[in-house]
Design a protein around this motif. Structure first.
Motif, mmCIF file in Angstrom:
data_model
loop_
_atom_site.group_PDB
_atom_site.id
_atom_site.type_symbol
_atom_site.label_atom_id
_atom_site.label_comp_id
_atom_site.label_asym_id
_atom_site.label_seq_id
_atom_site.Cartn_x
_atom_site.Cartn_y
_atom_site.Cartn_z
ATOM 1 N N LEU B 41 0.835 -1.202 0.000
ATOM 2 C CA LEU B 41 0.000 0.000 0.000
ATOM 3 C C LEU B 41 0.868 1.250 0.000
ATOM 4 C CD1 LEU B 41 -2.556 -1.065 2.780
ATOM 5 C CD2 LEU B 41 -2.734 -1.435 0.302
ATOM 6 N N GLU B 42 0.462 2.252 -0.780
ATOM 7 C CA GLU B 42 1.175 3.528 -0.732
ATOM 8 C C GLU B 42 0.937 4.206 0.613
ATOM 9 O OE1 GLU B 42 0.514 6.193 -3.970
ATOM 10 O OE2 GLU B 42 0.640 4.565 -5.418
ATOM 11 N N ARG B 43 -0.305 4.168 1.046
ATOM 12 C CA ARG B 43 -0.664 4.741 2.338
ATOM 13 C C ARG B 43 -1.572 3.757 3.069
ATOM 14 N NH1 ARG B 43 -2.109 11.026 1.710
ATOM 15 N NH2 ARG B 43 -0.809 11.242 3.551
ATOM 16 N N GLY B 44 -1.519 3.815 4.370
ATOM 17 C CA GLY B 44 -2.301 2.888 5.172
ATOM 18 C C GLY B 44 -3.773 3.255 5.201
ATOM 19 N N GLY B 120 5.451 0.893 7.286
ATOM 20 C CA GLY B 120 6.197 -0.284 7.738
ATOM 21 C C GLY B 120 5.653 -1.586 7.197
ATOM 22 N N ASP B 121 6.215 -2.686 7.708
ATOM 23 C CA ASP B 121 5.785 -4.032 7.325
ATOM 24 C C ASP B 121 4.706 -4.538 8.279
ATOM 25 O OD1 ASP B 121 7.453 -4.390 5.149
ATOM 26 O OD2 ASP B 121 9.077 -5.269 6.331
ATOM 27 N N TYR B 122 3.860 -5.391 7.738
ATOM 28 C CA TYR B 122 2.781 -6.024 8.512
ATOM 29 C C TYR B 122 2.789 -7.514 8.181
ATOM 30 C CZ TYR B 122 1.016 -1.321 9.385
ATOM 31 O OH TYR B 122 0.888 -0.016 9.795
ATOM 32 N N VAL B 123 3.163 -8.342 9.139
ATOM 33 C CA VAL B 123 3.207 -9.785 8.916
ATOM 34 C C VAL B 123 1.979 -10.405 9.583
ATOM 35 C CG1 VAL B 123 4.540 -11.909 9.205
ATOM 36 C CG2 VAL B 123 5.737 -9.725 8.879
ATOM 37 N N PHE B 124 1.034 -10.837 8.750
ATOM 38 C CA PHE B 124 -0.205 -11.459 9.244
ATOM 39 C C PHE B 124 -0.010 -12.961 9.376
ATOM 40 C CE2 PHE B 124 -3.208 -7.968 9.017
ATOM 41 C CZ PHE B 124 -2.568 -7.086 8.154
ATOM 42 N N THR B 125 -0.484 -13.506 10.473
ATOM 43 C CA THR B 125 -0.415 -14.946 10.706
ATOM 44 C C THR B 125 -1.808 -15.477 11.011
ATOM 45 O OG1 THR B 125 1.832 -14.856 11.571
ATOM 46 C CG2 THR B 125 0.516 -16.744 12.225
ATOM 47 N N VAL B 147 2.298 -11.084 4.012
ATOM 48 C CA VAL B 147 3.132 -9.944 4.409
ATOM 49 C C VAL B 147 2.722 -8.730 3.584
ATOM 50 C CG1 VAL B 147 5.476 -9.097 4.746
ATOM 51 C CG2 VAL B 147 5.015 -11.554 4.919
ATOM 52 N N MET B 148 2.405 -7.642 4.285
ATOM 53 C CA MET B 148 2.023 -6.393 3.614
ATOM 54 C C MET B 148 3.003 -5.284 3.990
ATOM 55 S SD MET B 148 -2.146 -6.404 3.937
ATOM 56 C CE MET B 148 -2.304 -4.902 2.970
ATOM 57 N N ASN B 149 2.945 -4.209 3.227
ATOM 58 C CA ASN B 149 3.784 -3.047 3.547
ATOM 59 C C ASN B 149 2.997 -1.777 3.281
ATOM 60 O OD1 ASN B 149 5.745 -0.779 2.321
ATOM 61 N ND2 ASN B 149 6.788 -1.911 3.947
ATOM 62 N N VAL B 150 3.269 -0.784 4.097
ATOM 63 C CA VAL B 150 2.703 0.549 3.887
ATOM 64 C C VAL B 150 3.853 1.532 3.666
ATOM 65 C CG1 VAL B 150 1.405 2.452 4.929
ATOM 66 C CG2 VAL B 150 0.650 0.088 5.267
ATOM 67 N N GLY B 151 3.820 2.205 2.521
ATOM 68 C CA GLY B 151 4.703 3.346 2.285
ATOM 69 C C GLY B 151 6.143 3.047 1.934
ATOM 70 N N GLY B 152 6.531 1.774 1.892
ATOM 71 C CA GLY B 152 7.882 1.440 1.429
ATOM 72 C C GLY B 152 8.952 1.341 2.494
ATOM 73 N N VAL B 153 8.631 1.671 3.741
ATOM 74 C CA VAL B 153 9.622 1.499 4.815
ATOM 75 C C VAL B 153 9.570 0.034 5.257
ATOM 76 C CG1 VAL B 153 10.356 2.182 7.137
ATOM 77 C CG2 VAL B 153 9.333 3.872 5.594
ATOM 78 N N PRO B 154 10.675 -0.710 5.083
ATOM 79 C CA PRO B 154 10.636 -2.127 5.467
ATOM 80 C C PRO B 154 10.813 -2.311 6.970
ATOM 81 C CG PRO B 154 12.779 -1.588 4.582
ATOM 82 C CD PRO B 154 11.972 -0.317 4.543
ATOM 83 N N GLY B 155 10.550 -3.512 7.407
ATOM 84 C CA GLY B 155 10.699 -3.809 8.835
ATOM 85 C C GLY B 155 10.996 -5.275 9.047
ATOM 86 N N ASN B 156 9.952 -6.053 9.362
ATOM 87 C CA ASN B 156 10.141 -7.436 9.795
ATOM 88 C C ASN B 156 9.706 -8.469 8.761
ATOM 89 O OD1 ASN B 156 7.510 -6.523 10.126
ATOM 90 N ND2 ASN B 156 7.068 -7.894 11.832
#
Lengths: 107, 282
Positions: B41-44, B120-125, B147-156
């Motif tokens: 996603l570009e924005r959350g 950031g990253d969003y890891v759904f389980t 695994v999803m991401n918002v805005g391009g900042v990576p994380g986990n």
């Protein structure tokens, strides 16, 4: 006139591509701001996951007058009260890299 | 006359075999889907997520999925940030999903803006209750990650989530060009599984979230049963690599990798599923 058109193009592009235009860079600054609890919450980071802690955020009005300046906390976040009128938020990503978001894009 | 009868029998047999060949792969490859239209996603903002237990290449038959035992997201903005876990079970609602040929109980989660607004990253389980596969008289339980991401900042995105059966991505599951490759590691309780058995399927019947259904028409036609459900093996280090030849969603499922092998007196297969989204380069 050509100069003006170029300036117009640059402004238009920066309006259309406010926060990810520079994502092709290896270490691109990224910024997003939104309304939360009647405040503006700005989050910043880098495309390689580097922390934005300690980096500057500037809030300027339509005439580019500095309204406020803040430093991002360890989560890369800064909150402030929304200024009256139009404004824009700039995240100084270092080495001449910055990214700007306009108030019309913040909700 | 005899020839005609034999010929007719042969035709019936051939037709039957053709049908069998077309459906044989679907009997093997169960995939717990955890589906969103857009993973990067570009924005959350608020999102809708669908959970369907099906055979994604053939669009069915779709099974009545088990009640989610665990459904949460671990989000992280930046490499050094502390991950934040949010239980999402309160957003689950049962739905009926129309697959190709049948309808089955599934789940939908409407996840609010406050959960998905930050960069950031969003890891759904998702951990569903084991599903009883009556044909094989065994249970299947698929530990599924999206695994999803918002805005391009990576994380986990690459961090293992400590699941009994898990696929650890070595590429961002939300950022893949068509024609690129995707790599991952099959883990059992955090340890690589050498030569793990893996199935790969393309979501071949476009999900229609509004109508909670798969499109009847497939996107592609497999030239042979082995193409619908592709069976591969991990290497000696549990690492696998697949190509992504078409835009859309790709499911990877590592079979029998979890430690628990019995449930209610029957065999249990604890599988690991990961979803990957690919986009055309244009």
């Amino acid at each position: 006139m050509v100069y003006l058109m170029k300036a117009f193009t640059v402004i238009t592009l920066s309006l259309v591509l406010p926060f990810w235009a520079m994502s092709a860079w290896a270490h691109a600054p990224l910024l997003d701001c939104y309304v939360e609890a009647e405040q503006i919450k700005c989050e910043a980071g880098f495309s390689d996951g580097t922390s934005a802690e300690g980096r500057k955020i500037m809030v300027l009005d339509a005439a580019n007058k500095l309204l406020l300046q803040g430093v991002l906390d360890k989560t890369g976040t800064l909150m402030f009260k929304p200024p009256a009128g139009e404004y824009h938020v700039t995240f100084e990503g270092g080495e001449g890299h910055s990214v700007t978001l306009y108030s019309a894009q913040i909700s | 006359m005899m020839f005609t009868v034999r010929s007719s029998r042969f035709s019936v047999c051939a037709a039957f075999m053709t049908v069998l060949m077309a459906f044989a792969p679907s009997a093997m490859a169960h995939f717990q889907m955890l589906y969103v239209e857009e993973s990067a996603l570009e924005r959350g903002g608020a999102i809708s997520m669908e959970m369907v237990f099906t055979h994604p290449f053939s669009g069915g038959p779709t099974m009545a999925m088990g009640q989610p035992r665990v459904f949460h997201v671990v989000s992280q903005r930046g490499d050094e940030a502390k991950p934040v876990t949010t239980d999402l079970r309160e957003y689950l609602q049962p739905i009926q999903w129309q697959g190709v040929g049948n309808q089955a109980p599934a789940y939908q989660a409407v996840i609010p803006r406050e959960v998905m607004r930050s960069l950031g990253d969003y890891v759904f389980t998702l951990e569903p209750e084991p599903y009883l596969e009556k044909e094989e008289d065994k249970y299947i339980q698929q530990f599924t990650k999206l695994v999803m991401n918002v805005g391009g900042v990576p994380g986990n995105w690459h961090q293992p989530q400590g699941l009994p059966a898990e696929i650890q991505p070595l590429n961002k599951p939300y950022a893949n060009w068509v024609g690129g490759v995707f790599r991952g590691v099959v883990l059992s309780q955090g340890q690589p599984v050498p030569f793990a058995e893996i199935e790969v399927e393309y979501v071949n019947h476009a999900p229609d979230v509004k109508n909670q259904a798969f499109a009847i028409a497939p996107s592609v036609v497999a030239p042979h049963p082995a193409y619908g459900n592709m069976s591969i093996r991990a290497d000696a280090n549990g690492v696998f690599e697949i190509g992504l030849p078409r835009a859309g969603w790709w499911g990877v499922c590592a079979l029998h990798v979890g430690p628990v092998t019995q449930h209610l007196g029957k065999p249990l297969s604890q599988d690991a599923v990961l979803w990957i989204q690919a986009k055309d380069m244009r």
